[in-house]
Structure formats: structure tokens, C-alpha cells
Scaffold this active site. Structure first.
Site, PDB file in Angstrom:
ATOM      1  N   ASP A  94    -152.116  -8.510  57.395  1.00 25.14           N
ATOM      2  CA  ASP A  94    -151.782  -9.744  57.582  1.00 25.14           C
ATOM      3  C   ASP A  94    -152.654 -10.566  57.237  1.00 25.14           C
ATOM      4  O   ASP A  94    -154.678 -10.197  58.036  1.00 25.14           O
ATOM      5  CB  ASP A  94    -151.671  -9.691  58.895  1.00 25.14           C
ATOM      6  N   ASP A  95    -152.737 -11.485  55.949  1.00 26.22           N
ATOM      7  CA  ASP A  95    -153.559 -12.105  55.620  1.00 26.22           C
ATOM      8  C   ASP A  95    -154.784 -11.827  54.817  1.00 26.22           C
ATOM      9  O   ASP A  95    -156.304 -11.644  55.194  1.00 26.22           O
ATOM     10  CB  ASP A  95    -154.085 -13.443  56.801  1.00 26.22           C
ATOM     11  N   CYS A 134    -146.819 -15.991  56.330  1.00 23.71           N
ATOM     12  CA  CYS A 134    -146.357 -14.559  56.964  1.00 23.71           C
ATOM     13  C   CYS A 134    -145.390 -15.478  56.882  1.00 23.71           C
ATOM     14  O   CYS A 134    -144.643 -13.686  56.360  1.00 23.71           O
ATOM     15  CB  CYS A 134    -147.109 -14.797  58.725  1.00 23.71           C
ATOM     16  N   LYS A 160    -146.187  -6.626  64.607  1.00 24.35           N
ATOM     17  CA  LYS A 160    -145.947  -8.041  64.745  1.00 24.35           C
ATOM     18  C   LYS A 160    -144.493  -8.384  64.334  1.00 24.35           C
ATOM     19  O   LYS A 160    -143.880  -7.711  62.911  1.00 24.35           O
ATOM     20  CB  LYS A 160    -146.884  -9.200  63.853  1.00 24.35           C
ATOM     21  N   HIS A 169    -142.086 -11.691  64.287  1.00 23.01           N
ATOM     22  CA  HIS A 169    -142.472 -13.141  64.024  1.00 23.01           C
ATOM     23  C   HIS A 169    -140.914 -13.613  62.626  1.00 23.01           C
ATOM     24  O   HIS A 169    -141.585 -13.947  61.283  1.00 23.01           O
ATOM     25  CB  HIS A 169    -143.591 -13.522  62.610  1.00 23.01           C
ATOM     26  N   HIS A 196    -155.467 -10.861  60.791  1.00 25.62           N
ATOM     27  CA  HIS A 196    -155.512 -12.907  60.973  1.00 25.62           C
ATOM     28  C   HIS A 196    -155.506 -13.228  62.522  1.00 25.62           C
ATOM     29  O   HIS A 196    -156.530 -12.267  63.344  1.00 25.62           O
ATOM     30  CB  HIS A 196    -153.939 -12.644  61.101  1.00 25.62           C
ATOM     31  N   ASP A 230    -149.573  -8.857  53.740  1.00 25.82           N
ATOM     32  CA  ASP A 230    -148.003  -9.310  53.426  1.00 25.82           C
ATOM     33  C   ASP A 230    -148.668 -11.582  52.737  1.00 25.82           C
ATOM     34  O   ASP A 230    -147.885 -12.108  52.675  1.00 25.82           O
ATOM     35  CB  ASP A 230    -147.871 -10.072  55.053  1.00 25.82           C
ATOM     36  N   ASN A 231    -149.230 -11.369  52.607  1.00 27.11           N
ATOM     37  CA  ASN A 231    -150.188 -12.627  52.076  1.00 27.11           C
ATOM     38  C   ASN A 231    -151.531 -12.336  51.184  1.00 27.11           C
ATOM     39  O   ASN A 231    -152.461 -11.619  52.379  1.00 27.11           O
ATOM     40  CB  ASN A 231    -149.986 -13.910  51.921  1.00 27.11           C
ATOM     41  N   LYS A 260    -154.582 -17.220  50.348  1.00 24.36           N
ATOM     42  CA  LYS A 260    -153.819 -17.836  52.032  1.00 24.36           C
ATOM     43  C   LYS A 260    -153.329 -18.726  51.845  1.00 24.36           C
ATOM     44  O   LYS A 260    -153.469 -19.587  51.175  1.00 24.36           O
ATOM     45  CB  LYS A 260    -153.591 -17.838  53.247  1.00 24.36           C
TER      46      LYS A 260
END
Lengths: 502, 502, 502
Positions: free
Chosen positions: C50-51, C90, C144, C146, C245, C303-304, C321
Site C-alpha cells: 500500500d503506497d 487506494c 485491508k 476498503h 501506508h 496499489d499505487n 501517489k
């Protein structure tokens, strides 16, 4: 039911024991699966009046009106001092009653467009009438509909075996006046005759109503009960008087009972309410005569607060119809049910009209459709036990107008409310201060913030309005970039964690 | 069908007898259930031209164009002087024809985005082709589609057994020109080659069309009829010429037939229309040869008014394509059906392209899907009897543009229209004044008000556009807070009862 | 799959052979129907961080971080240098991964509203987990979610047999810190406790997570594999770490491994990534122990892009991001699958996370629901063959913010991008210039125009956002009349044919 966000009860805030949402739900299930068996299922009658002020019933101590029959029921049943409807005006309030959900969640925040649109409540929203009908109830709607004029939205396709009344949001009262006017307009070639003049209907067939409208609706209610009593099933009757909604028109004989009232509007209004009460008396007589009295739950309430410039009195509440202050949304209400309610009770904890759907379904042992969201819960066990209600599940109100969303939320005894773009959020203890005089915002800023935040969560599920009662309202909505919730829910500094970039 | 709001006929206004909407509907049912039996069901051919002006057929007295084959059909059938389409430009007009509903009611008020979107008409809107196909008709679409380019919206899945043509809103005409240009662009690496250049297709398979496009479509129409005549069922053919829509391209030999026309555009246009007419002649030959002529209803009309700067002539109508004045929406039309129509008739009462859906369904003894809303009604019995039409059910038009909604409504002989934000509503007797010269608004303000109010009722069912032909139009729509109906329907002082707060 | 608008490959532009879209699709079908038989179906594990910045893995040459386990997998598998996610933040990125479609096409362009709304991805969008579950896979999601907090959107109803983790968009890492804080807030009566503090859950039941969160998720991943290995079916595991993240929280022992890192954020970030890597190592051990290692496809990606102010490093990419520049959407990625991938490969052609859906379905011999639109395609055969990908099917990105739509599209080696209202469209060869330094717009205006036009076509299928992460964003959206695409896609003079009036 949506409970997951409510993590603890307000009673904690007040130092009492923790009563979680899960418990509320469990109680409902018990009632649903437990005590009530099929053979003993009660009849249910909802008597709904229209724009009827909080103080305008004898049992709420009206100083000048007379409602002897309602009072007798109230004193023999339970009086609710904190009963709420889901919206401060007609259409959305009725929508909530029928669907068990706030109208904002399916785009019904405004009254339906007048003059014959095809609009109506989404068919996915199963009405409580359908739920009871499916469970074997004989169902009738009498009076004002206001939930869709197109055939797709007719009471007969939304769960009512019988419908007598009119589809519009109101009606004139004297046939000897509205009938010739209707004929005149039609002869003159008017295409869009105001629906207040239209003939009444019975199950889709035009009929001639011979009596003063309120008396006519009362007569039909008794007829329905007579018919229902011969059937081998319980009944559900939704008796929606349009009185005392405008136009203000009362019988001379009814007004004559109030010689001390000098204000013209108030006098007519008094007569109109009296006519409703007379009808309730007749209905009670019929229930007794047919042997249905003992096992019939009568729920009486108004669809929203009274309009004070049209004769209503909401004392001691602030403001009236259309407002998120108590005068707009807290209504006169009582339950009567000889078999289950002893009488002489007053229930001070908040109850919402949204609670009827799950409560009626439980009492009627009826199956709520799979996946159906509900915003209220079955408060019946709590009412019976005299226990606190809605101390974990908030009661909301929101009315959009002129580029602003007038909004309130009640949790336990407390209520937050904001009624203007310029004004701040206010906090009241509406149990001890129903007139909303003492703003506690500065004393309990954290409570205010919590409650506003809870309302904001609710707002996430709102949909854009599917219609507006007039095009001007729709134009205004778009020009003002409504709903402007980013302004509505501003309370001082924003929560840095919640506001953080994604 | 939505009739409930129309309480009486305009003929009452004119002092004639009352003909209610219910009657219209009953007539339709009679036709549907009565006379027409399965074995005798007619073939139905709709010949649709594109941007073809009102005056640009011989049977409407064109001074310079020649349409001998169309004229022969027209004189042997019924000519309609007041035929309307549902929208003054292509996509929405065609949508209405296929769905039987105004495009505004399902968000199709604009042409589809060009360049290959996945958008198309909602699948809930069953096409008339599907209705006839389900009833056993052999169905074909030939020519321009313009109702969705994605596979989900292909003619073959919307009720057409056969499709030959192109999915876009237009096409170049000469294969010897568009084919090499297409190859050149593809070779150059262009990804979004203008669809006007794309190869044609037959049931989803790319094909090489060898002829001048109009001749090619005519050839395929004859081929379809040949094929259909061998089947044991009636057929429905939707022959949608893109001529004389731009690009203006005609065969030299066709233009040579108009030596007296000096205007360059007009000369090409004349040739394009002549090519259509030649195709109609060939189609008639095929019908005769296959023995289908006698029991085939041919409906000929244009999809909207002509574009005068592109060679069209809408005389005597005001304005042209895109306008709510007559020139935009009143189109040349005729019916031909030897078995049922004697010929030599002219029908002056208004007929809408929206009437085709219920009329075709009735003639084809086909079942309209349960719950399907329709905006027209089966006018066939009235046409046969020479009786007034649309004297209780209005014919609307509305085109959104530049922050304003150009709007009109016709009822009986009268029409109200407003074509600019600044200008007022106008009222014309378009039966006696088709050029819309004499505004009767000041003389009959009550009629104007009634008719505008009727249009407003219609507008309540409109949806936000689902797409725009170009993003600029979408940007404009939102920036202008369209549809701005609160302004559109303002006529002097508002009705105080209708405007009252809820 | 939407291919019809792409008429030829970019390789034509570069003088290479023509590889049409139809071919891509065919290759996919071959893989789907051909080589892979049921008994040999691979397990599939997606490890999503994540990130996590492009440069922040050893296999992408991080100068300071350590990811030995990931590196070992990468070197034994295929490293992707041009892997893209569908959105630079995200929620929408995950939505794309699960649905195989750009989030813009179903209104999911923004993160879900925090604090417990009922919103979630439309149920019509069948998740890849459901597709694999239906095909007999045992499926698990860990970490996660989301993608919706309401019961209707729970992993267990969207195709996952097992779920361990949290529904929100992030979480605190140390139970010894977040647990007491949660208790404190609840006791204090806070109703809307930040979901970052909430207890974790296992299949809807609250659980106590005893370990540092990343370690806990790794433990559960191994548990899932143990369990799965005993079943008579392949498994699909979606292991969605929230690390690295924010909140930045790492174990002291992990940070201690990076004595040379002095920047505080970077040091914590390094520790967080190291913890992920440790978990991957344990997972690999479990796979080996259970005999599943050989036939398990492990897909690892972020994810990014990374958030550079929070410790990430996206070198050599521009921005991070949230941006449509490479730093926002190009992510570290590798595949590992001993049975099918030899190892030591680097794949330079672009691959999108949208390609996973059809690729997994093909590898798992699973049936994609009838009518399901997909924006990616099965790139597996091309990866195996080392052939160019996405040279006919563009990879898009679009992020709406402050009244503008930051937008990009990659086709083959080229990318067009526009990141501000004022700035122009830029064109880069991101294969040779991943840092997006050399704008080629002036040199290849026709290519730029073509590519922008292609993005515009894509935009036609976008829907209005169904939600916004905060109300301010929603207010801004409406006040700015977003999406303002008529401005977004302006490139010099408009195409006169395309812009012509209807």
C-alpha cells in the site's frame, strides 16, 4: 438494520449502563419469534392526521380544542410525548412511514410534483402494507395518498386491498362546493384542473363522495372495519385524514362548538379537528360492535408539525411544519390496545414513525423482505417495559431549502440542530427543554461534535432527489450545488484524521 | 399509455363534441383485438430519410425536386400534412420511433457521443422491432443505425433478424472515395478514424459495399424482401437511408436531371433525394414481383426537418432541423397499403412518429410488453375514419441548447412554442398558419397557459441526459444548471395554488 | 472487452508489423480453452502493498531498503518494469483489481466515505474472487479491504471464503497502542471512533490481533495456505498489506536494520517494508512445506505510487501517489511461478492490474460472467512469449481534483499526460524516458492528438461518482461542474467533423 456504527449507548455518556444496538435488535427478534402467535395477531389501525399541531389534542392539554374520543383512547392507552416523524412535511413523512426508511435514502426528500407526474416511490421499497398483506392481513387505505399518482404507484398495487380517497396531497372538503367548481373548470376546457377538486375514487373507480370529506373518510373507515370483521384474518387500516391541512374548511356546526375562539383560522381548524375526532368516535363504536375493539392496536399521530399561520398550535415546541426544530417533527401520538396496553401510561422516551415498520411486522408475525434496510427498530418491547429507546440509534430530520439543509438528530434526551446557513449547530436537552431555549453547545462541545458526526454518517447514504414539488425547487437545488453537505456538517475544526487526503 | 391528466378534449375549446383519451385507447384495443387476424397480418416497411425537408417531395409540391416513385405511392395512399417526429434531430428522433417514447424520458435527448462509446438506449425500452419479432415477424434494418455502437446495442440484439448498414450517425456515399481514404488513415496510424469512412457491415461482419451508398441500401432492401417473401411469416423492414444527410454527395447522372437548379448544394441534394426515390421504385417492383405489394403497409417519412443551409426546403414551415418551430419537427409523410387504403386521401390531423409503435403492434397483432409506457397511441382507426387525432393527447418537442430548452406542444390545431430564453411563449393555429406567422398568445392567454402547463406535466418525467454528442454540450449542460425548467415554463404569474409551499 | 475502436497497433506507427486487438483477444481465448486443464490449475496469490514506491524493493535497485525475500522471488520469476495500476490512489485502484474495470465506469473514482457509510462497489460487478470461487477455488482475503463496510459489501459475500483483517482504508499497527486508545474513546462515549483503531475481524467476528499488524497478516496468510493445502482444490489468496501506508509505525528491531537511514520517516518506512518482506519469506516457507510452492503463481505489486513526504521513493519516476505522472501509477511488480516461469526475466512492455482479471480467469479455467465488460486482457501468452502488450489497447489513468481531471494514457512505449488545468497535454516515451523529462508533443502532434482522442472515447463511458471520500470533495465536484471533460480533452483546434452540430 444499520447498527454497526453505533458503538455504545448514550446512557454511557450519562453514566448509566451500556445498552448496545445489538440488544435493541435482539429484543425485536424475540418479539418477532416469540410471544405473538398467528391466531392472536392484532388488527392495526394507523390514524394519521395532516399538519396537526402537537398541542392540538385534548390529551396534550389543548386549552381550546376538543378531542374527546381521541382523549378517551389516549387515556386508556399510552401517550407519547416524544414521538417523531421522519420529515417535517407531508410526502416524505408518509414515505418513511410506508417504507421504514428515511426518504433521503431513495431520493424522496421532496413532495411529489403536483399535476400528475408518473413519479412515485421506488418499487424496491416494499411498503409495510405489502408486508402485512403478504402475511395474511386484510389491508385498507382511506384518505390522502400522496405517494404517487400513476397506476404503478396506486395503493392497490402497493399492498392495499382497498383504497378509498384521493391520490393528491390534499383536497377540498365540501362536495357541494368542489363538485360544481370541478365541472365548471372542465367545461371551460381546463386541462390541468387542480387535483384538490378531483372526484374521489374507490379502487381506481371514480366515485361521488356525498359528505363533508372528513365525515366521508370516517364513514368509509367504519365500512372497512365492518367488512374486515367478517373475514377470517386480521386487518390493517391506514386512515389518512387530510384534515386539518389547508384549505381550511369546517362545518358550521363543528365551528359552533368553539364560541370562545375568535381567530378565524383557529376556529375553522378547531372544527376540522373536531370532525376528525367525531370520526374516531364512530370508528371506535364500529370496532366495539364488531368485536374487534379488544385486539386492535390503534396508533394515532400527525404526519408533521402544525402550520401556525393556518391555525395550528405546537406549544411548547419551537417552530412548526417544515422546521427541524421540535415543532416541525415532534407530533401528538398515542397507542391504544386494550388486550396489551393497560392504559394510563405516558412514554417519554423518543419513538419514531420509522419504528412502525419493524414493530408492525413483529406484531403481525410478518416477514420483512430479505435484504430490506430499515432505519427504525421494533420499540414495542421497550415501550412495554418502559425502557429507554433510541439511546443508541439516532432519530434524524433534514429538510432542504434555499441552498441549505436544515438538519437535526436526537439521541436519548439530547438533540443537535442547525436551521440556517449562518447559524451554528445547537445542542438541546429536548426532554427537559422541549422549547429548545437553552443551547448547551458551549457546555458539551464533544457531544455536539459526536452527534453531528453521526448525522454526517447517515448523510453518506443519501441520494440526489428524484423529483421536486415544483421546478423552482429543482432549479434552486442545482444552482446552489446542493446538498452542500461539506458546509452543513462543519463544526469548528475538522477532524484531521478524517479529513486527510486519501 | 399516460392519459389520466388529460381530462377533456381540445375540441371542447373549439365548441365541438368531447372526445376523451379513454376513447382513443379503446379504439386502439378494438383494432388490436378485433379486425386484424393472424393470417392476414400486413408486412410493414418504414422508409426513413434523413434531414429531408418538408417540401422536398413531389407529393408536397416541390417546385424543383423529382420523386416520381414516392409520389405514386403517396397518391395511391394517404398523404399526411401534419406528421411530426419526436425530436428535431436524428438520434433522439430515431430513439422515439423505436421505443414509442420521448427520448427525454430515458435520458436520450442528445445524439450519442461519436467515436465509439458503449452508450445506447436502455435495454428496458423494448424496441418495436422486438415486439414484432416476438410476434413472428421477420425483421430487417437497413442503413443508418445511430442507436448505439456497442455490441449490446446492435440491431441484431434489438429485434432485427437482419442488419445491413453502418452503426454511426452518417456515412460517406462513394466507396471509390471513402475506401481508399479509410485505408490511408489506418495506414497512417490514425486510431479514431471518423466512422463516416468505416466499412459497412452485414450482421456484425464487415462487408465491401460496391455501389453508391443509397443504391446499395436500396439493393439490400430488395434482397431482404425477396428473402422475406419466401418465409411463412410477415416481415418488418426498417429502411433508414442516410440521404440526404451530409456529406452532400450525389451521382453526376442524378444531378444531371436537375439542370435548372443552380445552387450547388441544392443540386447535390436534389440528386441525393432522387437516388432515394429510385430505390423506392425498385423496392416497389420487388414487392410486386414477390406478390407482397398488396398487403404491405409502406410508411415513408423523414427523421426531422431539413437543414436549409445544406440544400433543404421546408416551405411553408418556419425554420428547419433543430428547431421546435414546424420546420424542425413536421416532416413529409405518407402511408401506402393497397389492401386497406383506397388512395387519394390527405390526412390533415396531426400524427406523431410515436404513434407507430402502438399502431404497428395493433396491425401486427403483437403483444406490447407488460408495463411498457407509450407516449403515442394507435391512430390507425382515426386515420381510417378521417377523425381528429391528438385533440386530447399533446405532441411535444423539446431541444436543449445553450442553457435553454426550446419547446413546443401541439394539441388539435393549436401549438405553443418558445424558442429562446428572452422570447415569450407563442401560440399558433398551425393548421391554418403552418408558417407560424400569427401569434395568438394575446388573444387566447388561457389556452396558452393550459397548453404550457400540459407540457410542464410532461417534463416531470424527464431524466437527466445519459450522454451528450460532444463533451462541450455536457459541460454547458452542467454549467447552465440545465434543464432550467423553472424558467422554461414561466408564463406570466404563477398559479398560486400550484406554487404553494408543501 | 472493448476493442472495436482500436483499428491498428501502435507498432504500425513505429514501422513494425500490425498486431490488432482481435489478435490479443484470440490469444486470451487460446490460453483459456487450451493448455491449462483443471487438474493442473495453479494457486494464485496476490500480494498487494500500500503506497509502496517504485524504487522501494530490492529488485528495483533500492539503494537503502532491504527486501531479500521479495527479491528472491523476483529473480526467480519475472520482474515488470512497466506495471500499472488503474488509479493513483487506494480505493479505486483496488476496485479495478477486483472488477477488471476502471472505477470511473461505475462511479467509484473516489475513495469510499470514511466513518461507515453503506456504500460499496455495485453488485453487478462480479469480483475476480467470485469468478474463481465459482470455478472451484478456495478463496481468502487478508488485510485491508476498503471496498465497502456494509454487510452487503463484505469480502465474504464478494467471493472470499475467508477474510481476516479490517474493512477500512487503513489501520494502526501496534495492538498494545491502538487497543487501549480504542477502549478509552469508547468509554469516553465517542460514537465515531476512527476505524484505524477498530478491532480486526475474522469472517465478520471481532478478533484480538496480538501481533504487530503486518506480522499478524503474514501469520494469517500462512494459516490460510496450510488450511488450503488440505483441500482438494486450488486456492486464491489476496494478501493486502496496509504497510507501508500511514500511520508510519515500525518495529524497533526492524528499523534497527537501517542504521544508515537518518530521515525519520524513511527509517520507519524501511522498517515497515522489511516487515512485509519478512512475512513474504514466511509465506514462501509455508508454500514449500505444504508442497504448494511449485504450482503457485505469486503476483506482487503495490496499489499505487509511494507518498514521498511519507518516506517513499519512486525513482526514477516523476511525482508519486495521486499523480497521473508515472510516480503515481507505475508500481513495483513481479510474478513468480516455478512451474511455468523460468526466472531471470524482466518484462519491459506495459502490463495493467486490469489484466489480472482475464488472466486469472484464464489460468484458473474459470468462466467470466456473461456480458461482463473488462478493460484489460489476458496478457499471459504475451508475457510468456516476451511480446509487446498494450500496443493497441491503451492504459488510462484519471484522477479528479480541484475542478480538474489529471489524465494520462499509455500506448506501447508512448504516454500522453496532462496534470493541470493551465498546462498542455504532454507526450513522453516512457520506455526510454520514465522520468517524463522530454516532452515530445511538438514533435509528434498527430500522435498526441490521436492518443488524447482515444482517452476521450474512454471517458464517454464514465459515470458520475457515486460517492466522495469527504463531503468537501463532493461539494467541489458540483461547484466546479465536473468532470469538465470538454476542457480536459481540448488539444489545439477541434476536429471539425467530430465537433459538427448533430
Amino acid at each position: 438494520m444499520k447498527c454497526k456504527n453505533v458503538l455504545l449507548s448514550l446512557s454511557v455518556l450519562a453514566g448509566l449502563s451500556l445498552v448496545g444496538c445489538a440488544q435493541d435488535v435482539n429484543s425485536a427478534n424475540v418479539a418477532n419469534n416469540g410471544a405473538v402467535t398467528k391466531d392472536e395477531r392484532p388488527n392495526i389501525i394507523v390514524i394519521l392526521t395532516d399538519d396537526h399541531g402537537y398541542a392540538d389534542v385534548g390529551f396534550n392539554n389543548s386549552p381550546d380544542l376538543k378531542t374527546p374520543n381521541l382523549d378517551q383512547l389516549a387515556y386508556g392507552g399510552t401517550i407519547f410525548t416524544s414521538a417523531y416523524v421522519a420529515h417535517p412535511f407531508c410526502g416524505p413523512s408518509r414515505a418513511a412511514l410506508m417504507t421504514g426508511r428515511y426518504p433521503h435514502e431513495y431520493g424522496a426528500q421532496f413532495n411529489l410534483p403536483r399535476k400528475g407526474s408518473n413519479q412515485g416511490l421506488p418499487k424496491e421499497e416494499t411498503f409495510i402494507s405489502k408486508v402485512l398483506q403478504n402475511a395474511g392481513y386484510y389491508t385498507g387505505a382511506i384518505g390522502k395518498w400522496h405517494l404517487g399518482e400513476h397506476a404503478d404507484h396506486h395503493p392497490n398495487v402497493r399492498g392495499f386491498d382497498e383504497f378509498y380517497g384521493f391520490l393528491a396531497g390534499g383536497h377540498y372538503y365540501f362536495p357541494e362546493k368542489y363538485e360544481p367548481e370541478y365541472e365548471r373548470l372542465v367545461k371551460r376546457g381546463k386541462h390541468n384542473v387542480n387535483m384538490y377538486y378531483w372526484p374521489l375514487e374507490y379502487n381506481g373507480q371514480e366515485v361521488r363522495e356525498p359528505e363533508y370529506l372528513t365525515d366521508g373518510l370516517s364513514r368509509e373507515a367504519s365500512t372497512f372495519v365492518e367488512k374486515a370483521s367478517k373475514k377470517d384474518k386480521p386487518f390493517f387500516l391506514y386512515l389518512a385524514y387530510n384534515a386539518p391541512h389547508t384549505p381550511l374548511e369546517a362545518k358550521e356546526e363543528d365551528m359552533a362548538l368553539f364560541p370562545n375562539i375568535t381567530d378565524k383560522n383557529r376556529k375553522i381548524y378547531a372544527g376540522m379537528v373536531y370532525a376528525v375526532d367525531r370520526g374516531v368516535g364512530k370508528l371506535v363504536d364500529t370496532l366495539k360492535r364488531t368485536g374487534e375493539y379488544d385486539n386492535t392496536l390503534i396508533v394515532f399521530l400527525s404526519d408533521n408539525g402544525g402550520k401556525t399561520i393556518k391555525g395550528a398550535n405546537n406549544y411548547p415546541l419551537r417552530r412548526g411544519k417544515g422546521s427541524a426544530y421540535e415543532g416541525g417533527i415532534r407530533v401528538p401520538m398515542m397507542f391504544h390496545w386494550p388486550k396489551e396496553i393497560k392504559g394510563g401510561n405516558t412514554f417519554h422516551h423518543p419513538v419514531s414513525a420509522l419504528d412502525f415498520y419493524p414493530m408492525f411486522a413483529a406484531l403481525g408475525n410478518a416477514k420483512i423482505p430479505e435484504g430490506k434496510d430499515l432505519d427504525g427498530y421494533n420499540v414495542w418491547p421497550k415501550i412495554q417495559a418502559g425502557k429507554p429507546t433510541h439511546d443508541t440509534k439516532m432519530i434524524y430530520a433534514m429538510r432542504h431549502q434555499k441552498g441549505f439543509s436544515e438538519t437535526s438528530g436526537r439521541l436519548g434526551d439530547y438533540k443537535v440542530v442547525r436551521t440556517s446557513k449562518e447559524g451554528p449547530w445547537q445542542l438541546f436537552n429536548v426532554q427537559t427543554d422541549p422549547g429548545e431555549h437553552n443551547d448547551l453547545a458551549a457546555q458539551k462541545p464533544w457531544l455536539l461534535r459526536e452527534m453531528v458526526s453521526q448525522i454526517e454518517i447517515w448523510s453518506w447514504d443519501h441520494q440526489q432527489p428524484k423529483w421536486f414539488h415544483i421546478w423552482d425547487a429543482g432549479g434552486e437545488w442545482h444552482e446552489q450545488n446542493m446538498p452542500r453537505f461539506h458546509e452543513t456538517f462543519k463544526v469548528g475544526q475538522a477532524d484531521p484524521v478524517l479529513q486527510a487526503q486519501p
